[in-house]
Design a protein around this motif. Sequence first.
Motif, PDB file in Angstrom:
ATOM      1  N   TRP A 122       4.361  -6.409  -9.560  1.00  0.00           N
ATOM      2  CA  TRP A 122       3.411  -7.448  -9.154  1.00  0.00           C
ATOM      3  C   TRP A 122       2.274  -6.890  -8.295  1.00  0.00           C
ATOM      4  O   TRP A 122       1.379  -7.636  -7.897  1.00  0.00           O
ATOM      5  N   ALA A 123       2.327  -5.600  -8.000  1.00  0.00           N
ATOM      6  CA  ALA A 123       1.312  -4.998  -7.131  1.00  0.00           C
ATOM      7  C   ALA A 123       0.549  -3.911  -7.876  1.00  0.00           C
ATOM      8  O   ALA A 123       0.930  -3.482  -8.961  1.00  0.00           O
ATOM      9  N   ASP A 124      -0.552  -3.477  -7.272  1.00  0.00           N
ATOM     10  CA  ASP A 124      -1.283  -2.315  -7.779  1.00  0.00           C
ATOM     11  C   ASP A 124      -0.590  -1.083  -7.212  1.00  0.00           C
ATOM     12  O   ASP A 124      -0.970  -0.556  -6.166  1.00  0.00           O
ATOM     13  N   ALA A 125       0.452  -0.640  -7.925  1.00  0.00           N
ATOM     14  CA  ALA A 125       1.336   0.405  -7.398  1.00  0.00           C
ATOM     15  C   ALA A 125       1.541   1.517  -8.416  1.00  0.00           C
ATOM     16  O   ALA A 125       2.655   2.012  -8.587  1.00  0.00           O
ATOM     17  N   HIS A 126       0.466   1.945  -9.081  1.00  0.00           N
ATOM     18  CA  HIS A 126       0.589   2.961 -10.118  1.00  0.00           C
ATOM     19  C   HIS A 126       1.152   4.269  -9.561  1.00  0.00           C
ATOM     20  O   HIS A 126       2.039   4.891 -10.163  1.00  0.00           O
ATOM     21  N   ARG A 127       0.672   4.671  -8.392  1.00  0.00           N
ATOM     22  CA  ARG A 127       1.127   5.934  -7.833  1.00  0.00           C
ATOM     23  C   ARG A 127       2.610   5.875  -7.463  1.00  0.00           C
ATOM     24  O   ARG A 127       3.369   6.820  -7.744  1.00  0.00           O
ATOM     25  N   LEU A 128       3.032   4.783  -6.839  1.00  0.00           N
ATOM     26  CA  LEU A 128       4.447   4.625  -6.504  1.00  0.00           C
ATOM     27  C   LEU A 128       5.298   4.609  -7.771  1.00  0.00           C
ATOM     28  O   LEU A 128       6.377   5.214  -7.820  1.00  0.00           O
ATOM     29  N   SER A 129       4.813   3.921  -8.789  1.00  0.00           N
ATOM     30  CA  SER A 129       5.586   3.800 -10.022  1.00  0.00           C
ATOM     31  C   SER A 129       5.765   5.138 -10.721  1.00  0.00           C
ATOM     32  O   SER A 129       6.862   5.482 -11.167  1.00  0.00           O
ATOM     33  N   GLY A 155       5.709 -10.479   1.428  1.00  0.00           N
ATOM     34  CA  GLY A 155       6.125  -9.139   1.052  1.00  0.00           C
ATOM     35  C   GLY A 155       5.043  -8.262   0.450  1.00  0.00           C
ATOM     36  O   GLY A 155       5.315  -7.116   0.067  1.00  0.00           O
ATOM     37  N   TYR A 156       3.826  -8.768   0.373  1.00  0.00           N
ATOM     38  CA  TYR A 156       2.713  -8.014  -0.208  1.00  0.00           C
ATOM     39  C   TYR A 156       1.524  -8.025   0.742  1.00  0.00           C
ATOM     40  O   TYR A 156       1.435  -8.858   1.659  1.00  0.00           O
ATOM     41  N   ARG A 157       0.575  -7.105   0.499  1.00  0.00           N
ATOM     42  CA  ARG A 157      -0.671  -7.064   1.252  1.00  0.00           C
ATOM     43  C   ARG A 157      -1.833  -7.301   0.284  1.00  0.00           C
ATOM     44  O   ARG A 157      -1.977  -6.588  -0.714  1.00  0.00           O
ATOM     45  N   PHE A 158      -2.636  -8.290   0.613  1.00  0.00           N
ATOM     46  CA  PHE A 158      -3.720  -8.726  -0.254  1.00  0.00           C
ATOM     47  C   PHE A 158      -5.051  -8.198   0.274  1.00  0.00           C
ATOM     48  O   PHE A 158      -5.411  -8.422   1.428  1.00  0.00           O
TER      49      PHE A 158
END
Length: 334
Positions: free
Chosen positions: A313-320, A265-268
Motif C-alpha cells: 500500500w506504500a511507495d516501497a520499491h526499495r524495501l520490497s 501506520g503510514y506517512r503521507f
Amino acid sequence: MKRYGNLYPTICSAENIARAHRNAKRGKSHYHDVKAIESTPGPYLAEVRQMLLDKSYTTSPYLRFTRTERGKTREIYALPYFPDRIVQWAIVQVLEPIWMATLVPTTYASLPGRGIHRALVDVHRAMQDGRATKYCLKLDVRKFYPSIDHDILKAILRMKIKDRYVLALLDGIIDSTEGVPIGNYLSQYFGNLYLSGLDHWATEVLGVRHYFRYCDDIVLLHPDKAFLHDARGRIEAFLRDRLKLELKPNWQVFPTRTRGLDFVGYRFFGNYILLRKSTATALKRKLAAVATREALTPRDRSVVASYAGLAGWADAHRLSTTYIAPCMHKGVIT
C-alpha cells in the motif's frame, strides 16, 4: 431524529443467536471454550437465548491482563466466549446498521467496510489537493476508553434506541466495569459512538473539510495554520465540556509536505506514501533475519506475508526489492 424500538425480539431470535455464534467463533476455532461449544452447539445457544428472553443475562467476570504495543501498555479485558461474546455479537448484528448510519464516513476503526485501508485511500486522495491540506492538526485523547463516562454514553445510545429491554441490556454491559473495557466486542462501537458528536461538530459546525478519525487519533487538514490552532482550542473545550475527556498534551500543528502526516501506520507526503519509520525498521530487521535461514517456518511465512501486504500500500520499491524479494524467491510468498 428517528429512534428505534421493538429490537429485542430480533436480538433474541434463534436465527440471530446462531449467526452470532458463527461470527464470534471466526478465527477462534482453536480456543478451548469454542471447541467445547462447537461439539454440541444446540444446548449452549438455547441457553443463551433463554438468558436473554427471561432477562437473566449478566456480564461475566473479566479476565484482565496487560499488553504492550509500540511502547504503549494497555489493560485488556477478556470475557468468556460463552455466553458473553455470543451475546455481544447478537446485539451488534441488530444494532450495527442503526449505529453505522449515525457515523461520519471518515471515521474508520473496527467498522465494516472501513478500517486502515479505507483511511489510507481517503487521506491519500485528500492530500492530492496541496493547498487545502497544507497544514495538519494531529491530536488524540488522553486515556480514551478508561475515561468514557457511563451516563454520557447511555444518553448517546438513547438518541437512536428506545427499546427499554435493549437499553437495559446495554446498560448492564456498560456498568460491568469502569470506563469502557478494551477487549469487549461492543467497546469499538461504544468508542465510535462516543466521539461521533465531535465528528459531526467538527465537520458541520467548524466546517473542516478534511477530517479523519481512527479510534481516538484525530487529524484535521487545512490551508490555514491559524485556523487549526483555533480549532484545537475549540475541540479541547468540546471534549472537556460535553464528553468529560482530555486531549493529550502532545497535539501538533505542522506543514504536511515537509514533515509528512503519520496516520494509520503510514506517512503521507502529498503524491506518495511511505511506511511508518518504526514499521520500516522492524521490516528490515525481521526480513533480513528470515532471508538468511535455510528452512522457513510457518511463522516466517506469516511475517513476510504481513509485511508484503503493508508495503503493497506504500511507495516501497526499495524495501520490497531489498528485503521482501529475497524471501519471495525462497518460496515464502507465492
